[in-house]
Design a protein around this motif. Structure first.
Motif, mmCIF file in Angstrom:
data_model
loop_
_atom_site.group_PDB
_atom_site.id
_atom_site.type_symbol
_atom_site.label_atom_id
_atom_site.label_comp_id
_atom_site.label_asym_id
_atom_site.label_seq_id
_atom_site.Cartn_x
_atom_site.Cartn_y
_atom_site.Cartn_z
ATOM 1 N N PHE A 127 31.452 65.022 80.830
ATOM 2 C CA PHE A 127 30.263 64.201 81.016
ATOM 3 C C PHE A 127 30.657 62.738 80.974
ATOM 4 N N ASP A 128 30.131 61.975 81.939
ATOM 5 C CA ASP A 128 30.325 60.526 81.920
ATOM 6 C C ASP A 128 29.160 59.969 81.097
ATOM 7 N N LEU A 129 29.455 59.438 79.924
ATOM 8 C CA LEU A 129 28.384 59.021 79.031
ATOM 9 C C LEU A 129 27.669 57.755 79.492
ATOM 10 N N SER A 130 28.276 57.053 80.465
ATOM 11 C CA SER A 130 27.573 55.878 80.986
ATOM 12 C C SER A 130 26.599 56.301 82.084
ATOM 13 N N LYS A 131 26.742 57.546 82.577
ATOM 14 C CA LYS A 131 25.818 58.055 83.602
ATOM 15 C C LYS A 131 25.331 59.435 83.161
ATOM 16 N N PRO A 132 24.520 59.497 82.115
ATOM 17 C CA PRO A 132 24.158 60.798 81.553
ATOM 18 C C PRO A 132 23.317 61.677 82.486
ATOM 19 N N GLU A 133 22.621 61.050 83.442
ATOM 20 C CA GLU A 133 21.812 61.855 84.371
ATOM 21 C C GLU A 133 22.666 62.560 85.412
ATOM 22 N N ALA A 134 23.874 62.025 85.653
ATOM 23 C CA ALA A 134 24.750 62.611 86.674
ATOM 24 C C ALA A 134 25.232 63.972 86.221
ATOM 25 N N ASP A 135 25.499 64.856 87.162
ATOM 26 C CA ASP A 135 26.024 66.173 86.819
ATOM 27 C C ASP A 135 27.442 66.032 86.280
ATOM 28 N N PRO A 136 27.792 66.841 85.293
ATOM 29 C CA PRO A 136 29.156 66.771 84.772
ATOM 30 C C PRO A 136 30.143 67.394 85.755
ATOM 31 N N GLN A 137 31.423 67.004 85.603
ATOM 32 C CA GLN A 137 32.472 67.692 86.368
ATOM 33 C C GLN A 137 32.681 69.025 85.683
ATOM 34 N N GLU A 138 32.839 70.089 86.453
ATOM 35 C CA GLU A 138 33.007 71.398 85.848
ATOM 36 C C GLU A 138 34.361 71.976 86.196
ATOM 37 N N ILE A 139 35.017 72.559 85.194
ATOM 38 C CA ILE A 139 36.320 73.200 85.440
ATOM 39 C C ILE A 139 36.197 74.653 84.999
ATOM 40 N N ALA A 140 36.283 75.547 85.960
ATOM 41 C CA ALA A 140 36.179 76.977 85.640
ATOM 42 C C ALA A 140 37.570 77.598 85.683
ATOM 43 N N GLY A 141 37.699 78.742 85.035
ATOM 44 C CA GLY A 141 39.008 79.406 85.040
ATOM 45 C C GLY A 141 39.135 80.404 83.916
ATOM 46 N N LEU A 169 46.438 74.512 79.798
ATOM 47 C CA LEU A 169 46.601 73.074 79.956
ATOM 48 C C LEU A 169 46.124 72.744 81.364
ATOM 49 N N TRP A 170 45.179 71.817 81.494
ATOM 50 C CA TRP A 170 44.592 71.471 82.785
ATOM 51 C C TRP A 170 44.892 70.011 83.100
ATOM 52 N N ASP A 171 45.017 69.741 84.390
ATOM 53 C CA ASP A 171 45.141 68.358 84.821
ATOM 54 C C ASP A 171 43.732 67.863 85.114
ATOM 55 N N ARG A 172 43.387 66.694 84.550
ATOM 56 C CA ARG A 172 42.015 66.216 84.685
ATOM 57 C C ARG A 172 41.638 65.861 86.110
ATOM 58 N N SER A 173 42.547 65.211 86.852
ATOM 59 C CA SER A 173 42.176 64.777 88.213
ATOM 60 C C SER A 173 42.126 65.932 89.183
ATOM 61 N N SER A 174 43.134 66.817 89.133
ATOM 62 C CA SER A 174 43.126 67.925 90.085
ATOM 63 C C SER A 174 42.239 69.062 89.617
ATOM 64 N N MET A 175 41.932 69.088 88.295
ATOM 65 C CA MET A 175 41.118 70.142 87.678
ATOM 66 C C MET A 175 41.777 71.515 87.794
ATOM 67 N N GLU A 176 43.114 71.498 87.962
ATOM 68 C CA GLU A 176 43.843 72.762 88.090
ATOM 69 C C GLU A 176 44.581 73.083 86.796
ATOM 70 N N THR A 177 44.880 74.357 86.626
ATOM 71 C CA THR A 177 45.676 74.772 85.469
ATOM 72 C C THR A 177 47.122 74.360 85.695
ATOM 73 N N VAL A 178 47.705 73.695 84.704
ATOM 74 C CA VAL A 178 49.111 73.287 84.788
ATOM 75 C C VAL A 178 49.978 74.366 84.155
#
Lengths: 346, 128
Positions: A127-141, A169-178
């Protein structure tokens, strides 16, 4: 002179304490937040255990709680399917972040601008706390409920532990499992030490230490009981652990030797953490209490008072403790020295 | 026989009457500037501070009296999720976190006794 550990009991919760976290060291000391099944997380002064306030608003058991470094914000994860962000100075609720199932874990980035959550819907959310109305980024797996999710490697990566018996361990930008670590049983707890990039994982009766960047195993230590939580001292000389047999265990990190065990709790120990200065560790238990334990038993610190032989704690003398580590040149090893100044009063 | 470490006192527990976060603590005063600028440190003893405190007392007293005036009267509440309900107001708790109401009219029936969560309330109206 051998001293016996006197744990300080912090009462107030009415149900089991399931999670606790310390803030960093602030100009007002450091703080401790406790998550409890009674739905009312509490903020306490870290070095004394004095209650500061209770965060009111959750409508279910609170499973996870965290503070930002400056102790100005708190976040909690609850069974009411929400994570909440709070102003940790006023106690006011700042944000409610809706989820689709029980939320178990919350963690701030170092700048407190983003919040990572994880829970029973198996999805990691940012969640971006400066934009609380925005949808969060989701990482499934993950294929089962997430128990703990932490930022690591300067907030560029995420570590998550789930009931699917993996730690990823996940990479935040790619949202992939490292990288993925697989276990025979679900991991019971996870602690990330940024300074030194160490990951402390507990499962079964084992406390395991991993390199947080490569997820290479450093060492494992087996305890006499099923362990629910462990914490490594900031200086990495000790670690403490607690679990099913109600006791707190203290080990030497280099030699893996069990140094001490302490009785005190009346129920299994669910969480244990060292304070940011390493002078004490806090434990939360099924018995509804938090207990504070000294790392160096007998040292004057917080509410504990060092008493010399032949002296009662109530003599009319002033004893000052000057905090800090002083290097004493004994074989080149650094030792803590308690410097006491006596003012004689007649 | 080991001597137990002495302790100055036990950690203080929760106050049963409030949720804490003492507004007079050093941390609160330093980190929470009040919304009215007169309360900032620069004018700590000025006329503006006195006027502000007077205004605050007046407003607080008026609010508390409004709660008293509501007692036993029908009140209409507008709440989140577009909820509009009417009920007879009973009392508020000390932190104004819950309102005790009777005969709460809801789309699924009349609830004889209920507690309304104040953080869920946006506005409320009543006739004096």
């Amino acid at each position: 002179m051998a001293m016996r550990q006197t744990p300080l009991t912090c009462s107030g919760h009415t149900r089991p304490v399931v999670d606790l976290a310390f803030s960093g060291i602030t100009p007002y000391g450091y703080f401790l937040i406790s998550a409890c099944k009674d739905g009312k997380p509490m903020l306490r002064q870290g070095d004394t255990g004095d209650w500061i306030g209770t965060f009111l608003g959750h409508k279910g058991a609170v499973w996870g709680a965290t503070l930002n470094k400056e102790a100005t914000k708190a976040a909690t994860a609850a069974a009411d399917f929400t994570a909440k962000v709070w102003d940790a100075v006023t106690g006011d609720e700042t944000l409610t972040l809706a989820h689709k199932h029980i939320v178990k874990s919350v963690h701030f980035t170092q700048d407190s601008n983003h919040l990572l959550t994880g829970g029973n819907d198996k999805v990691l959310r940012i969640f971006d706390l400066s934009k609380p109305e925005a949808d969060p980024q989701e990482i499934a797996g993950h294929t089962s409920a997430i128990k703990k999710a932490l930022w690591c490697n300067n907030d560029t990566q995420i570590l998550s532990a789930a009931e699917d018996k993996t730690v990823r361990l996940w990479d935040r930008s790619s949202m992939e499992t490292v990288k993925t670590l697989a276990f025979d049983v679900a991991v019971s707890s996870m602690e990330y030490i940024a300074d030194g990039e160490i990951l402390v994982i507990t499962y079964g009766k084992t406390i395991a230490f991993y390199d947080a960047l490569s997820l290479d195993l450093i060492k494992t230590v087996d305890a006499p009981t099923s362990i629910h939580s462990a914490s490594l001292h900031p200086e990495k000389d000790f670690f403490v652990a607690g679990g099913d047999d109600f006791k707190l265990y203290k080990y030497d990190y280099s030699t893996k030797e069990e140094l001490e065990s302490y009785k005190g709790h009346f129920g299994p120990v669910h969480c244990v953490r060292f304070s940011p200065d390493g002078e004490l560790y806090a434990s939360g238990s099924e018995d509804g209490t938090l207990r504070l334990w000294q790392t160096a038993v007998g040292k004057t610190y917080g509410l504990w008072k060092c008493v010399l032989p032949g002296e009662s704690p109530h003599t009319s003398r002033f004893v000052w403790y000057i905090p800090g580590n002083f290097t004493v040149g004994v074989d080149g090893k650094q030792c803590d020295v308690c410097v006491r100044v006596f003012l004689g009063v007649t | 026989m080991k001597t137990p470490v002495s302790v100055l006192r036990l950690p203080r527990g929760p106050d049963p009457n409030s949720r804490g976060f003492d507004p007079n603590s050093a941390r609160f005063l330093a980190l929470c500037p009040t919304t009215v600028s007169a309360s900032s440190a620069a004018d700590a003893h000025g006329v503006a501070l006195r006027d502000e405190q007077r205004a605050r007392s007046l407003l607080r007293e008026r609010f508390l009296r409004s709660l008293l005036a509501m007692c036993g009267r029908p009140v209409r509440f507008s709440m989140y999720e577009k909820v509009q309900v009417e009920a007879k107001f009973g009392a508020s708790d000390i932190d104004v976190l819950n309102f005790q109401v009777s005969d709460l009219q809801t789309p699924i029936g009349v609830q004889k006794e209920a507690l309304l969560r104040c953080p869920d309330i946006i506005t409320y109206n009543f006739e004096i």
